[in-house]
Design an enzyme around this catalytic site. Structure first.
Site, PDB file in Angstrom:
ATOM      1  N   ARG A 219      12.936   4.699  12.899  1.00 37.12           N
ATOM      2  CA  ARG A 219      11.678   5.459  12.829  1.00 37.12           C
ATOM      3  C   ARG A 219      10.810   5.146  14.059  1.00 37.12           C
ATOM      4  O   ARG A 219      11.311   4.685  15.070  1.00 37.12           O
ATOM      5  CB  ARG A 219      10.980   5.147  11.505  1.00 37.12           C
TER       6      ARG A 219
ATOM      7  N   ASP B  68       1.373 -15.505   6.734  1.00 37.29           N
ATOM      8  CA  ASP B  68       0.900 -16.884   6.508  1.00 37.29           C
ATOM      9  C   ASP B  68       0.944 -17.244   5.023  1.00 37.29           C
ATOM     10  O   ASP B  68       1.291 -18.375   4.668  1.00 37.29           O
ATOM     11  CB  ASP B  68      -0.526 -17.050   7.038  1.00 37.29           C
TER      12      ASP B  68
ATOM     13  N   GLU C  37      12.582  -9.475   2.207  1.00 41.60           N
ATOM     14  CA  GLU C  37      11.795  -8.300   2.612  1.00 41.60           C
ATOM     15  C   GLU C  37      12.623  -7.036   2.374  1.00 41.60           C
ATOM     16  O   GLU C  37      13.796  -6.989   2.750  1.00 41.60           O
ATOM     17  CB  GLU C  37      11.463  -8.443   4.100  1.00 41.60           C
TER      18      GLU C  37
ATOM     19  N   HIS D 291       3.811  -4.393   9.381  1.00 41.18           N
ATOM     20  CA  HIS D 291       3.734  -4.295  10.846  1.00 41.18           C
ATOM     21  C   HIS D 291       2.418  -4.829  11.405  1.00 41.18           C
ATOM     22  O   HIS D 291       2.232  -4.832  12.617  1.00 41.18           O
ATOM     23  CB  HIS D 291       3.916  -2.828  11.259  1.00 41.18           C
TER      24      HIS D 291
ATOM     25  N   ALA E 263       2.940  -0.642   5.047  1.00 41.39           N
ATOM     26  CA  ALA E 263       2.481  -0.674   6.439  1.00 41.39           C
ATOM     27  C   ALA E 263       1.929  -2.039   6.857  1.00 41.39           C
ATOM     28  O   ALA E 263       1.885  -2.353   8.054  1.00 41.39           O
ATOM     29  CB  ALA E 263       1.433   0.415   6.659  1.00 41.39           C
TER      30      ALA E 263
ATOM     31  N   ARG F 110       5.611  12.090  -3.170  1.00 45.88           N
ATOM     32  CA  ARG F 110       5.396  12.712  -1.853  1.00 45.88           C
ATOM     33  C   ARG F 110       6.468  12.215  -0.891  1.00 45.88           C
ATOM     34  O   ARG F 110       7.086  11.188  -1.119  1.00 45.88           O
ATOM     35  CB  ARG F 110       4.024  12.325  -1.276  1.00 45.88           C
TER      36      ARG F 110
ATOM     37  N   ASN G 255       8.003  -5.604  -0.501  1.00 47.58           N
ATOM     38  CA  ASN G 255       7.867  -4.447   0.384  1.00 47.58           C
ATOM     39  C   ASN G 255       6.382  -4.343   0.677  1.00 47.58           C
ATOM     40  O   ASN G 255       5.612  -3.854  -0.156  1.00 47.58           O
ATOM     41  CB  ASN G 255       8.398  -3.174  -0.266  1.00 47.58           C
TER      42      ASN G 255
ATOM     43  N   ARG H 293       7.026   0.775  13.795  1.00 51.55           N
ATOM     44  CA  ARG H 293       7.629   0.223  12.574  1.00 51.55           C
ATOM     45  C   ARG H 293       8.771  -0.747  12.882  1.00 51.55           C
ATOM     46  O   ARG H 293       9.385  -1.301  11.964  1.00 51.55           O
ATOM     47  CB  ARG H 293       8.164   1.352  11.684  1.00 51.55           C
TER      48      ARG H 293
ATOM     49  N   HIS I 190      12.626  -2.661   2.623  1.00 53.62           N
ATOM     50  CA  HIS I 190      12.042  -1.358   2.981  1.00 53.62           C
ATOM     51  C   HIS I 190      12.976  -0.266   2.505  1.00 53.62           C
ATOM     52  O   HIS I 190      14.197  -0.369   2.663  1.00 53.62           O
ATOM     53  CB  HIS I 190      11.824  -1.240   4.495  1.00 53.62           C
ATOM     54  N   LEU I 191      12.390   0.756   1.946  1.00 53.01           N
ATOM     55  CA  LEU I 191      13.188   1.899   1.482  1.00 53.01           C
ATOM     56  C   LEU I 191      13.854   2.595   2.660  1.00 53.01           C
ATOM     57  O   LEU I 191      15.037   2.942   2.608  1.00 53.01           O
ATOM     58  CB  LEU I 191      12.269   2.888   0.753  1.00 53.01           C
ATOM     59  N   SER I 192      13.071   2.816   3.700  1.00 56.15           N
ATOM     60  CA  SER I 192      13.574   3.537   4.873  1.00 56.15           C
ATOM     61  C   SER I 192      14.129   2.553   5.900  1.00 56.15           C
ATOM     62  O   SER I 192      13.829   1.351   5.859  1.00 56.15           O
ATOM     63  CB  SER I 192      12.438   4.360   5.499  1.00 56.15           C
TER      64      SER I 192
ATOM     65  N   TYR J 123      11.334   8.851   1.492  1.00 55.92           N
ATOM     66  CA  TYR J 123      11.345   7.752   0.521  1.00 55.92           C
ATOM     67  C   TYR J 123      12.112   8.051  -0.764  1.00 55.92           C
ATOM     68  O   TYR J 123      12.203   7.191  -1.635  1.00 55.92           O
ATOM     69  CB  TYR J 123       9.900   7.352   0.194  1.00 55.92           C
TER      70      TYR J 123
ATOM     71  N   PRO K 182       0.789  -1.230   0.000  1.00 54.92           N
ATOM     72  CA  PRO K 182       0.000   0.000   0.000  1.00 54.92           C
ATOM     73  C   PRO K 182       0.821   1.279   0.000  1.00 54.92           C
ATOM     74  O   PRO K 182       1.819   1.397   0.708  1.00 54.92           O
ATOM     75  CB  PRO K 182      -0.822  -0.110   1.290  1.00 54.92           C
ATOM     76  N   ASN K 183       0.358   2.196  -0.825  1.00 54.93           N
ATOM     77  CA  ASN K 183       0.885   3.568  -0.955  1.00 54.93           C
ATOM     78  C   ASN K 183       2.202   3.657  -1.709  1.00 54.93           C
ATOM     79  O   ASN K 183       2.650   4.761  -2.009  1.00 54.93           O
ATOM     80  CB  ASN K 183       1.015   4.246   0.423  1.00 54.93           C
TER      81      ASN K 183
HETATM   82  O1  CA2 Z   1      10.322   2.076   4.145  1.00 58.11           O
HETATM   83  C1  CA2 Z   1       9.495   1.383   3.542  1.00 58.11           C
HETATM   84  O2  CA2 Z   1       9.689   0.928   2.422  1.00 58.11           O
HETATM   85  C2  CA2 Z   1       8.119   1.145   4.168  1.00 58.11           C
HETATM   86  O3  CA2 Z   1       7.709  -0.175   3.841  1.00 58.11           O
HETATM   87  C3  CA2 Z   1       7.186   2.166   3.564  1.00 58.11           C
HETATM   88  C4  CA2 Z   1       5.785   2.132   4.161  1.00 58.11           C
HETATM   89  C5  CA2 Z   1       5.860   2.221   5.688  1.00 58.11           C
HETATM   90  O4  CA2 Z   1       4.555   2.102   6.232  1.00 58.11           O
HETATM   91  C6  CA2 Z   1       6.760   1.147   6.266  1.00 58.11           C
HETATM   92  O5  CA2 Z   1       6.819   1.329   7.676  1.00 58.11           O
HETATM   93  C7  CA2 Z   1       8.156   1.257   5.690  1.00 58.11           C
HETATM   94  C8  CA2 Z   1       4.970   3.314   3.646  1.00 58.11           C
HETATM   95  C9  CA2 Z   1       4.856   3.357   2.171  1.00 58.11           C
HETATM   96  C10 CA2 Z   1       4.330   4.697   1.797  1.00 58.11           C
HETATM   97  O6  CA2 Z   1       4.874   5.035   0.564  1.00 58.11           O
HETATM   98  C11 CA2 Z   1       4.824   6.344   0.187  1.00 58.11           C
HETATM   99  C12 CA2 Z   1       5.702   6.718  -0.785  1.00 58.11           C
HETATM  100  C13 CA2 Z   1       5.729   8.006  -1.194  1.00 58.11           C
HETATM  101  C14 CA2 Z   1       4.852   8.930  -0.670  1.00 58.11           C
HETATM  102  C15 CA2 Z   1       3.961   8.549   0.303  1.00 58.11           C
HETATM  103  C16 CA2 Z   1       3.925   7.245   0.728  1.00 58.11           C
END
Ligand code: CA2
Length: 149
Positions: A107, A87, A98, A80, A77, A18, A74, A111, A100-102, A23, A10-11
Protein backbone atom coordinates in the site's frame (compact mmCIF):
# COMPACT_ATOMS: atom_id res chain seq x y z
CA UNK A 1 -5.55 -21.26 31.15
CA UNK A 2 -3.46 -18.57 29.45
CA UNK A 3 -5.36 -15.47 28.38
CA UNK A 4 -4.74 -13.46 25.22
CA UNK A 5 -5.78 -9.83 24.80
CA UNK A 6 -7.02 -9.12 21.25
CA UNK A 7 -6.77 -5.36 20.89
CA UNK A 8 -7.98 -3.38 17.88
CA UNK A 9 -7.36 0.29 17.28
CA UNK A 10 -9.00 3.19 15.48
CA UNK A 11 -11.71 2.67 12.88
CA UNK A 12 -11.60 -1.10 13.13
CA UNK A 13 -15.10 -0.97 14.66
CA UNK A 14 -16.17 -0.18 11.06
CA UNK A 15 -14.86 -3.48 9.73
CA UNK A 16 -17.23 -5.16 7.29
CA UNK A 17 -19.26 -2.00 6.76
CA UNK A 18 -16.96 0.09 4.48
CA UNK A 19 -14.03 -0.41 2.08
CA UNK A 20 -14.65 -4.18 1.67
CA UNK A 21 -12.23 -4.19 -1.28
CA UNK A 22 -9.42 -3.41 1.20
CA UNK A 23 -10.60 -4.93 4.50
CA UNK A 24 -13.13 -7.60 3.47
CA UNK A 25 -16.72 -8.23 4.52
CA UNK A 26 -16.07 -9.70 7.95
CA UNK A 27 -17.22 -7.55 10.89
CA UNK A 28 -15.18 -6.97 14.05
CA UNK A 29 -17.73 -9.01 16.00
CA UNK A 30 -17.16 -11.93 13.61
CA UNK A 31 -13.38 -11.58 14.02
CA UNK A 32 -13.74 -11.59 17.81
CA UNK A 33 -16.04 -14.65 17.76
CA UNK A 34 -13.60 -16.49 15.48
CA UNK A 35 -10.75 -15.63 17.88
CA UNK A 36 -12.69 -16.98 20.87
CA UNK A 37 -13.48 -20.24 19.02
CA UNK A 38 -9.93 -20.71 17.75
CA UNK A 39 -8.43 -19.88 21.15
CA UNK A 40 -10.63 -22.53 22.80
CA UNK A 41 -9.25 -25.14 20.38
CA UNK A 42 -5.73 -24.09 21.40
CA UNK A 43 -6.54 -24.25 25.11
CA UNK A 44 -6.42 -20.46 25.44
CA UNK A 45 -8.99 -17.81 26.27
CA UNK A 46 -9.30 -14.34 24.78
CA UNK A 47 -10.50 -10.93 25.84
CA UNK A 48 -11.31 -8.64 22.90
CA UNK A 49 -11.32 -4.85 23.03
CA UNK A 50 -11.42 -2.04 20.47
CA UNK A 51 -10.84 1.66 20.95
CA UNK A 52 -10.52 4.69 18.70
CA UNK A 53 -8.43 6.47 21.36
CA UNK A 54 -4.67 6.18 21.72
CA UNK A 55 -4.70 6.76 25.51
CA UNK A 56 -7.39 4.12 26.03
CA UNK A 57 -5.30 1.61 24.03
CA UNK A 58 -2.26 2.45 26.19
CA UNK A 59 -4.30 2.05 29.41
CA UNK A 60 -5.58 -1.32 28.19
CA UNK A 61 -2.02 -2.49 27.48
CA UNK A 62 -0.91 -1.36 30.97
CA UNK A 63 -3.88 -3.18 32.55
CA UNK A 64 -2.92 -6.37 30.69
CA UNK A 65 0.06 -6.88 33.01
CA UNK A 66 -0.74 -9.81 35.29
CA UNK A 67 -4.05 -10.49 33.49
CA UNK A 68 -2.97 -11.63 30.01
CA UNK A 69 -0.03 -13.74 28.86
CA UNK A 70 -0.13 -12.55 25.24
CA UNK A 71 -1.37 -9.64 23.15
CA UNK A 72 -2.61 -9.54 19.56
CA UNK A 73 -2.60 -5.94 18.40
CA UNK A 74 -3.94 -4.31 15.28
CA UNK A 75 -3.19 -0.70 16.13
CA UNK A 76 -4.73 0.59 12.89
CA UNK A 77 -3.20 3.87 11.74
CA UNK A 78 -1.46 4.31 15.13
CA UNK A 79 0.86 1.54 13.89
CA UNK A 80 2.64 4.11 11.76
CA UNK A 81 2.67 7.01 14.23
CA UNK A 82 2.58 5.97 17.87
CA UNK A 83 5.82 5.80 19.80
CA UNK A 84 3.61 5.87 22.91
CA UNK A 85 1.90 2.59 22.00
CA UNK A 86 5.29 1.03 21.22
CA UNK A 87 6.61 2.17 24.64
CA UNK A 88 3.52 0.75 26.38
CA UNK A 89 4.03 -2.65 24.75
CA UNK A 90 7.73 -2.67 25.64
CA UNK A 91 7.00 -1.65 29.24
CA UNK A 92 4.57 -4.50 30.03
CA UNK A 93 6.90 -7.19 28.65
CA UNK A 94 3.99 -9.32 27.39
CA UNK A 95 4.67 -11.21 24.14
CA UNK A 96 2.76 -9.48 21.38
CA UNK A 97 1.93 -10.28 17.77
CA UNK A 98 1.11 -7.43 15.40
CA UNK A 99 -1.70 -8.06 12.92
CA UNK A 100 -2.90 -6.14 9.87
CA UNK A 101 -5.76 -7.21 7.66
CA UNK A 102 -4.19 -5.67 4.58
CA UNK A 103 -0.66 -6.10 3.22
CA UNK A 104 0.70 -2.78 4.46
CA UNK A 105 3.82 -3.18 2.26
CA UNK A 106 1.71 -3.29 -0.90
CA UNK A 107 0.00 0.00 0.00
CA UNK A 108 1.05 3.65 0.40
CA UNK A 109 4.63 4.30 1.55
CA UNK A 110 3.43 5.83 4.86
CA UNK A 111 2.07 2.39 5.82
CA UNK A 112 5.40 0.63 5.27
CA UNK A 113 6.84 1.45 8.68
CA UNK A 114 5.53 0.19 12.01
CA UNK A 115 6.48 1.32 15.50
CA UNK A 116 4.55 -1.69 16.83
CA UNK A 117 6.86 -4.16 15.08
CA UNK A 118 9.77 -2.90 17.20
CA UNK A 119 7.95 -4.17 20.30
CA UNK A 120 6.33 -7.31 18.83
CA UNK A 121 7.49 -10.91 18.48
CA UNK A 122 6.43 -10.68 14.86
CA UNK A 123 3.97 -9.31 12.38
CA UNK A 124 1.24 -10.94 10.27
CA UNK A 125 -0.28 -8.89 7.47
CA UNK A 126 -2.22 -9.37 4.28
CA UNK A 127 -4.33 -12.39 5.22
CA UNK A 128 -7.47 -10.55 6.26
CA UNK A 129 -9.29 -11.80 9.34
CA UNK A 130 -7.38 -15.10 9.12
CA UNK A 131 -4.35 -13.15 10.37
CA UNK A 132 -5.81 -12.98 13.89
CA UNK A 133 -6.09 -16.79 14.00
CA UNK A 134 -2.53 -17.16 12.68
CA UNK A 135 -1.44 -14.80 15.47
CA UNK A 136 -3.18 -17.00 18.03
CA UNK A 137 -1.33 -20.03 16.62
CA UNK A 138 1.96 -18.13 16.89
CA UNK A 139 1.30 -17.04 20.48
CA UNK A 140 0.17 -20.53 21.51
CA UNK A 141 3.44 -21.98 20.16
CA UNK A 142 5.48 -19.21 21.78
CA UNK A 143 3.83 -19.65 25.20
CA UNK A 144 4.28 -23.41 25.00
CA UNK A 145 7.99 -23.01 24.17
CA UNK A 146 8.32 -20.56 27.06
CA UNK A 147 6.54 -22.98 29.40
CA UNK A 148 3.78 -20.44 30.02
CA UNK A 149 0.85 -22.40 28.56
O1 CA2 B 1 -4.63 -3.46 7.43
C1 CA2 B 1 -4.85 -3.15 8.61
O2 CA2 B 1 -5.34 -3.92 9.43
C2 CA2 B 1 -4.59 -1.72 9.07
O3 CA2 B 1 -4.10 -1.77 10.41
C3 CA2 B 1 -5.91 -0.99 9.00
C4 CA2 B 1 -5.80 0.49 9.33
C5 CA2 B 1 -4.71 1.14 8.48
O4 CA2 B 1 -4.56 2.50 8.86
C6 CA2 B 1 -3.38 0.42 8.61
O5 CA2 B 1 -2.44 1.06 7.75
C7 CA2 B 1 -3.52 -1.03 8.22
C8 CA2 B 1 -7.13 1.19 9.04
C9 CA2 B 1 -8.27 0.62 9.79
C10 CA2 B 1 -9.52 1.16 9.18
O6 CA2 B 1 -10.50 0.18 9.31
C11 CA2 B 1 -11.61 0.30 8.53
C12 CA2 B 1 -12.34 -0.83 8.35
C13 CA2 B 1 -13.44 -0.80 7.56
C14 CA2 B 1 -13.86 0.38 6.98
C15 CA2 B 1 -13.12 1.53 7.17
C16 CA2 B 1 -12.00 1.50 7.96
Amino acid sequence: MASILVLNGPNLNLLGTRQPEVYGFVTLEMVEDACANHAAKLGLKVECLQSNHEGALIDTIHDAKGRHQGIILNAGAYTHTSIALMDALISVEIPAVEVHLSNIYAREAFRHSSYISKAALGQICGFGAQGYLLALDALAAHLKDAGAA
